[in-house]
Design a protein around this motif. Structure first.
Motif: not given
Lengths: 461, 203
Positions: A262, A302-303, A453-456, B56, B142-143, B145-146, B149-150, B153, B156
């Motif tokens: 970030r 992300d995957l 954007g927070g992805g990954g 999402r 995993k999706q 988790e992503g 995070n989104r 963000e 924020n």
């Protein structure tokens, strides 16, 4: 007839006993070679060895000229022994013909008679062999009385032996060069005292040099790997418009790679048109995060980032091979974007190790060629000079062979040897230089103002 | 009587001064108004990003529930809890123009309950090794988790945009115009009290 001890067996036993101190000496040379690691190239050793052998050959040619009389005497000896062998081989051939004609008259089913005939002819063969050896010994005795001790014979005997010893010692030393000593401190332990990094204090080489995408302030990656990764990320930038920042450090502040990602995006704005890619790895923290920019999330989901990490980064990091991990991660990302076949990580080896293996194979082949070539040369000289006496000439092997008694006499002379052991690498590893920096640049530095954007995906290993 | 007023082209000096002051005020007014509009738009855009991130997450939940059902159908209470929480969260639509502190709190509470329910579901799935090893489940995790995070963000970014907007409209003399043109202070995301509690797991 079992003979408990023969000259041959005594020779084998004494040879085995002599092998022990020889192996100890070779082992000491190998160990010495490891201490010289990185200073002398195995190729230099091979070259020096070849020069030494060449000198021996040249001196031998000179000695042949100087002692021309000895050469003639050896030729006479060789001829004499050959004539004796020819005479007895003819007798053995006659015996064989007689044997074949005798057994052809036998009625089938008379196995015991065949066995007796075989035994009979076997004994005749041994008689011929004894006569051959006796006549050879008599001839040699007369020859030695006539010519005495010949310098040339001694020279070539010693030269050939010294040549083999030189090759063995050189190959053992090179083997030591090829096998670096295990570091007393593991690479991981060496990094333990490194500082922790965050987005504010991490050096970003791309700001000053547009061709540098990797930040490696703790020198975890070798310079060769950094250069390779920069090439791949440059291609990613040029072909797909993905501006990258790959960061690998020992420790991340608060062990929080997400915060570092970030911060990097906020501070530097990685990515033109929001197509940035920030990868942060905390090697000693065992944590990572792969963060595509806002507009790149659709192309690098992300995957997909998770699979890249699972397939390439994590296995290499677990094996303490950060070079492999980061390089394959970069390659995998490029392959994914260009929809090419994903790279296969068949063996977890760093490029430096692979280079070592390739060069090690070359050095091994070179010493093998030297050993084989010297063996062949020694054999031809031995035959020419009659150094091996009777063994240079060949009596026929026993054609009436049975499973008792001594077997056929086989021709001797020098056989080719072989180099023991193998090579795992022979290249002196260059020390890691400081991170990034330097190099010619085709473009000025700086990032494109992208955002995250927070992805990954991220995780730990 | 002396007349200190200088006449130029029919306009008195006073008139010109007054005119200039009015012009400056108008220009300032326009500039300030446009500035406030700009930061307000940035804040509403950031709010759209927040809603998009939460949506999402909501879209992933049906798949997640179906996968878990295949391995732990008898965890009915937990599964229904997630479904109900999702329904409640998605039913609350907050317009950016009507983003009052009460509505934002309502929205945040609903999303917080959904987070709690999801947390319980993930915790429960730990008891089912086959489920944990299921590739679909791992991908969905995993999706998720992503997505979390989104959401972080986006929140924020929204908070930063709202802060910028609030500072802009509360500064003097902008605050004079803000009151006239109806620029109201916007609410920010606060720390979710529900998120402080760890999910209760019952096996």
């Amino acid at each position: 007839m079992n003979i408990p001890f023969t000259n041959k067996k005594l020779t084998w036993m004494s040879g085995c006993l002599m092998a022990i101190p020889i192996l100890i000496i070779l082992g000491a040379l190998t160990s010495a070679g490891t201490k010289q690691y990185g200073e002398i190239s195995p190729y230099s050793i091979a070259l020096i060895t070849a020069i030494i052998l060449g000198v021996i050959v040249v001196l031998g040619k000179g000695a042949n000229k100087k002692y021309a009389g000895d050469v003639e005497a050896f030729a006479d000896k060789q001829k004499g022994l050959s004539d004796i062998a020819a005479k007895y081989n003819k007798e053995i051939s006659n015996l064989e013909s007689s044997f074949k004609s005798e057994i052809s008259t036998l009625v089938s089913g008379k196995g015991s008679q065949l066995k007796d005939i075989r035994k009979n002819y076997q004994e005749k063969y041994w008689d011929q062999k004894k006569g051959y050896e006796s006549e050879c010994n008599t001839f040699l005795k007369e020859w030695k009385e006539k010519h005495g001790s010949l310098h040339l014979q001694d020279y070539w005997k010693w030269s050939i032996c010294i040549g083999f010893v030189v090759i063995l010692c050189a190959s053992s030393f090179s083997f030591g060069l090829a096998t670096p000593p295990s570091p007393s401190v593991s690479p991981m332990a060496a990094l333990m005292d490194t500082r922790s990094w965050n987005a504010d204090n991490i050096p970003m080489p791309h700001l000053t040099d547009g061709d540098q995408y990797v930040s490696n302030p703790d020198s975890i990656l070798s310079q060769e790997v950094v250069d390779s990764i920069n090439v791949i990320l440059r291609r990613l930038d040029d072909q797909f418009g993905i501006e990258s920042a790959m960061v690998i450090v020992g420790h991340i502040d608060n062990d929080d790679p997400v915060a570092m990602v970030r911060g990097i995006y906020n501070n530097y704005g990685v990515g033109r048109n929001d197509r940035g890619l920030v990868i942060v790895v905390g090697y000693l923290d065992h944590s990572y995060f792969i963060a595509p920019g806002r507009s790149l999330e659709g192309d690098l989901t992300d995957l997909e980032t998770n699979h890249l990490a699972q397939d390439y980064l994590i296995p290499s990091m677990k094996a303490e091979l950060p070079d492999s991990g980061m390089l394959y991660l970069a390659r995998g990302t490029y392959a994914l974007m260009s929809e090419k076949d994903m790279p296969q990580m068949t063996a977890l080896k760093s490029n430096a190790d692979k280079d070592d293996d390739m060069q090690g194979a070359g050095v091994f082949a070179l010493f093998l060629a030297l050993f084989g070539g010297w063996g062949y040369y020694g054999r031809s000289v031995s035959r020419k000079m009659g150094l091996a006496d009777m063994k240079a000439t060949k009596l026929r092997s026993n054609p009436f062979f049975l499973y008792f008694g001594e077997d056929s006499g086989s021709g001797g002379g020098f056989g080719g040897g072989h180099i023991g052991g193998g090579y795992s690498g022979g290249h002196s590893r260059s020390s890691s230089r400081s991170w990034g920096g330097g190099g010619s640049s085709h473009s000025s530095g700086g990032y494109g103002g992208g955002s995250w954007g927070g992805g990954g995906s991220g995780g730990r290993w | 009587m002396s007349n200190n007023v200088t006449k130029t082209g029919g306009l008195s000096k006073n008139t010109m001064i007054i005119g200039a002051v009015v012009a400056i005020l108008v220009i300032w007014g326009i500039s300030a108004y446009n500035g406030m509009v700009k930061v307000e738009e940035e804040a509403t855009t950031a709010w759209a990003g927040v809603q998009s991130a939460y949506q999402r997450r909501a879209d992933l939940i049906p798949n997640l529930v179906n996968v878990v059902k295949g391995y732990a159908a008898h965890e009915k209470e937990t599964l229904e809890g997630v479904v109900n929480a999702r329904a409640k969260a998605t039913s609350i639509n907050v317009d950016a123009d009507d983003l009052t502190p009460e509505k934002l709190q309502q929205f945040q509470q609903a999303q917080g309950e959904l987070s709690q329910a999801l947390g319980r579901l993930i915790a429960v799935s730990e008891a089912y090794p086959d489920l944990k090893a299921n590739e679909n489940f791992m991908d969905l995790q995993k999706q998720l988790e992503g997505t979390e995070n989104r959401i972080n963000e986006a929140r924020n970014t929204f908070n930063t945009a709202v802060q910028t907007y609030n500072v802009k409209i509360r500064k003097f003399p902008n605050t004079l115009l803000a009151g006239i043109f109806g620029f109201d202070k916007m609410a920010k995301f606060e720390a979710d009290a529900a998120a402080q509690k760890a999910p209760e797991v019952q096996f």
